[in-house]
Scaffold this active site. Structure first.
Site, mmCIF file in Angstrom:
data_model
loop_
_atom_site.group_PDB
_atom_site.id
_atom_site.type_symbol
_atom_site.label_atom_id
_atom_site.label_comp_id
_atom_site.label_asym_id
_atom_site.label_seq_id
_atom_site.Cartn_x
_atom_site.Cartn_y
_atom_site.Cartn_z
ATOM 1 C CB SER A 142 40.858 45.614 32.061
ATOM 2 O OG SER A 142 41.619 46.767 31.728
ATOM 3 C CE1 TYR A 156 44.746 43.877 35.381
ATOM 4 C CE2 TYR A 156 44.841 45.270 33.416
ATOM 5 C CZ TYR A 156 44.232 44.905 34.610
ATOM 6 O OH TYR A 156 43.099 45.582 35.024
HETATM 7 N N1 LIG Z 1 41.646 50.803 38.411
HETATM 8 C C1 LIG Z 1 41.601 50.690 37.085
HETATM 9 O O1 LIG Z 1 41.996 51.609 36.358
HETATM 10 C C2 LIG Z 1 41.080 49.419 36.454
HETATM 11 C C3 LIG Z 1 40.871 49.422 35.076
HETATM 12 C C4 LIG Z 1 40.389 48.278 34.464
HETATM 13 C C5 LIG Z 1 40.108 47.157 35.213
HETATM 14 N N2 LIG Z 1 40.322 47.168 36.553
HETATM 15 C C6 LIG Z 1 40.017 45.936 37.290
HETATM 16 O O2 LIG Z 1 39.146 46.228 38.363
HETATM 17 C C7 LIG Z 1 39.359 45.280 39.403
HETATM 18 C C8 LIG Z 1 39.566 46.028 40.711
HETATM 19 O O3 LIG Z 1 40.703 46.841 40.559
HETATM 20 P P1 LIG Z 1 41.037 48.077 41.510
HETATM 21 O O4 LIG Z 1 41.660 49.094 40.642
HETATM 22 O O5 LIG Z 1 39.886 48.418 42.345
HETATM 23 O O6 LIG Z 1 42.209 47.385 42.383
HETATM 24 P P2 LIG Z 1 42.864 47.733 43.794
HETATM 25 O O7 LIG Z 1 42.466 49.089 44.252
HETATM 26 O O8 LIG Z 1 44.314 47.412 43.658
HETATM 27 O O9 LIG Z 1 42.171 46.661 44.767
HETATM 28 C C9 LIG Z 1 42.422 45.307 44.542
HETATM 29 C C10 LIG Z 1 41.534 44.487 45.447
HETATM 30 O O10 LIG Z 1 41.720 43.092 45.117
HETATM 31 C C11 LIG Z 1 42.080 42.387 46.288
HETATM 32 N N3 LIG Z 1 42.929 41.256 45.907
HETATM 33 C C12 LIG Z 1 44.087 41.274 45.218
HETATM 34 N N4 LIG Z 1 44.542 40.021 45.036
HETATM 35 C C13 LIG Z 1 43.651 39.193 45.625
HETATM 36 C C14 LIG Z 1 43.550 37.797 45.773
HETATM 37 N N5 LIG Z 1 44.491 36.974 45.292
HETATM 38 N N6 LIG Z 1 42.484 37.291 46.445
HETATM 39 C C15 LIG Z 1 41.520 38.104 46.939
HETATM 40 N N7 LIG Z 1 41.561 39.442 46.814
HETATM 41 C C16 LIG Z 1 42.609 39.974 46.176
HETATM 42 C C17 LIG Z 1 42.735 43.394 47.195
HETATM 43 O O11 LIG Z 1 42.665 42.935 48.546
HETATM 44 P P3 LIG Z 1 43.637 43.546 49.719
HETATM 45 O O12 LIG Z 1 43.142 44.947 50.002
HETATM 46 O O13 LIG Z 1 43.428 42.637 50.883
HETATM 47 O O14 LIG Z 1 45.009 43.535 49.164
HETATM 48 C C18 LIG Z 1 41.859 44.617 46.918
HETATM 49 O O15 LIG Z 1 40.651 44.534 47.630
HETATM 50 C C19 LIG Z 1 40.549 44.417 38.985
HETATM 51 O O16 LIG Z 1 40.106 43.205 38.426
HETATM 52 C C20 LIG Z 1 41.216 45.261 37.920
HETATM 53 O O17 LIG Z 1 41.943 44.488 37.003
HETATM 54 C C21 LIG Z 1 40.802 48.268 37.193
#
Ligand SMILES: NC(=O)c1ccc[n+]([C@@H]2O[C@H](COP(=O)([O-])OP(=O)(O)OC[C@H]3O[C@@H](n4cnc5c(N)ncnc54)[C@H](OP(=O)(O)O)[C@@H]3O)[C@@H](O)[C@H]2O)c1
Length: 247
Positions: A142, A156
């Site tokens: 991130s 985080y």
């Molecule tokens: N969105 C942003 O702005 C942003 C920015 C920088 C970095 N990121 C990074 O990008 C990645 C994806 O984020 P996102 O925004 O797409 O998140 P999201 O929409 O909240 O989706 C999270 C995903 O992770 C799964 N998950 C959570 N805890 C888990 C665990 N313990 N074991 C297995 N699966 C798990 C969830 O499964 P369920 O559906 O079953 O709950 C879901 O599929 C993360 O690493 C996040 O830190 C995101």
């Protein structure tokens, strides 16, 4: 055919990546934690588009569940050649005064230990010294690892700093074993993760401070991940791609 495992592929960036990898011809292992309905929807969409995918439930912070997940991949009869370490969590926005040890440890268990465990199991299957044919890993970090997320979730941000170090160290450790390890650092992307922080509209609140003055879409992150996994990036390892609208 080869398998690409995407952790946290039921929603957000992981979902967009799973869909794109299936279009590239991978059999996609769609990992999820709780949301079986969302994971099943991803599988259906991939199959409707003519691709191949299966769902695999595992909490990546739990070693036994990670081992069981990789065992189930082994039974598919295709080699694992790609891993996207994407599943990540954050909690309610908070300054340090209210960060409990339990919360910090939960963040680190998923965002750091979970990434390590999946890397370990992937390396055992991909590396030349274990009889593998090589492969590629992309870690989803991130922009918070650079910016620190003050007042929101420094825990985080620190977990993502560890993901950056994991990427650098592991990329050097396995470079001669046919495995490339790279990293993407998304910024403000429209997904449900911001609701976990207590502010579903966070991207729209902050987008005007970005040089590009807009939030990013999960598909824009997915494109970079898919490129890093592909043969087009065959000489790229230990690299970081910023997907943060210029900040
Ligand atoms: N969105 C942003 O702005 C942003 C920015 C920088 C970095 N990121 C990074 O990008 C990645 C994806 O984020 P996102 O925004 O797409 O998140 P999201 O929409 O909240 O989706 C999270 C995903 O992770 C799964 N998950 C959570 N805890 C888990 C665990 N313990 N074991 C297995 N699966 C798990 C969830 O499964 P369920 O559906 O079953 O709950 C879901 O599929 C993360 O690493 C996040 O830190 C995101």
């Amino acid at each position: 055919m080869a398998i690409a495992l995407v952790t946290g592929a039921s929603r957000g960036i992981g979902k967009a990546t799973a869909l794109e990898l299936a279009r590239e011809g991978y059999t996609v292992a769609v990992n999820y934690h709780h949301n079986i309905k969302a994971a099943t929807d991803v599988i259906h969409q991939i199959v409707e588009e003519g691709g191949k995918a299966f769902a695999v439930r595992a909490d990546i912070s739990d070693e036994a569940q990670v081992l069981a997940m990789f065992d189930s991949l082994d039974r598919e009869g295709e080699p694992l050649t790609a891993l996207v370490n994407n599943a990540g969590i954050l909690f309610e926005q908070s300054s340090i005064e209210n960060l409990s040890a339990e919360r910090i440890n939960r963040v680190l268990a998923t965002n750091v230990t979970g990434y390590f465990l999946c890397c370990r199991e992937a390396v055992k299957r991909m590396s030349f010294k274990h009889g593998g044919k090589g492969g590629a890993i992309v870690n989803v970090s991130s922009a918070a690892s650079r910016l620190g997320a003050p007042g929101e979730y420094v825990d985080y941000a620190a977990s993502k700093g560890a993901v950056d170090s994991l990427t650098t160290g592991l990329s050097l450790e396995v470079a001669a074993q046919g495995i490339r390890v790279n990293c993407v650092r998304p910024g403000l992307i429209y997904t449900e993760i911001h609701a976990s922080g207590g502010e579903p509209g966070r991207v729209d609140r902050l987008k005007s401070v970005l040089p590009m003055q807009r939030g990013g879409q999960p598909e824009e992150v997915a494109q970079a991940i898919v490129w890093l996994l592909s043969e087009k990036a065959s000489y790229v390892t230990g690299s970081f791609i910023e997907l943060a609208g210029g900040k």
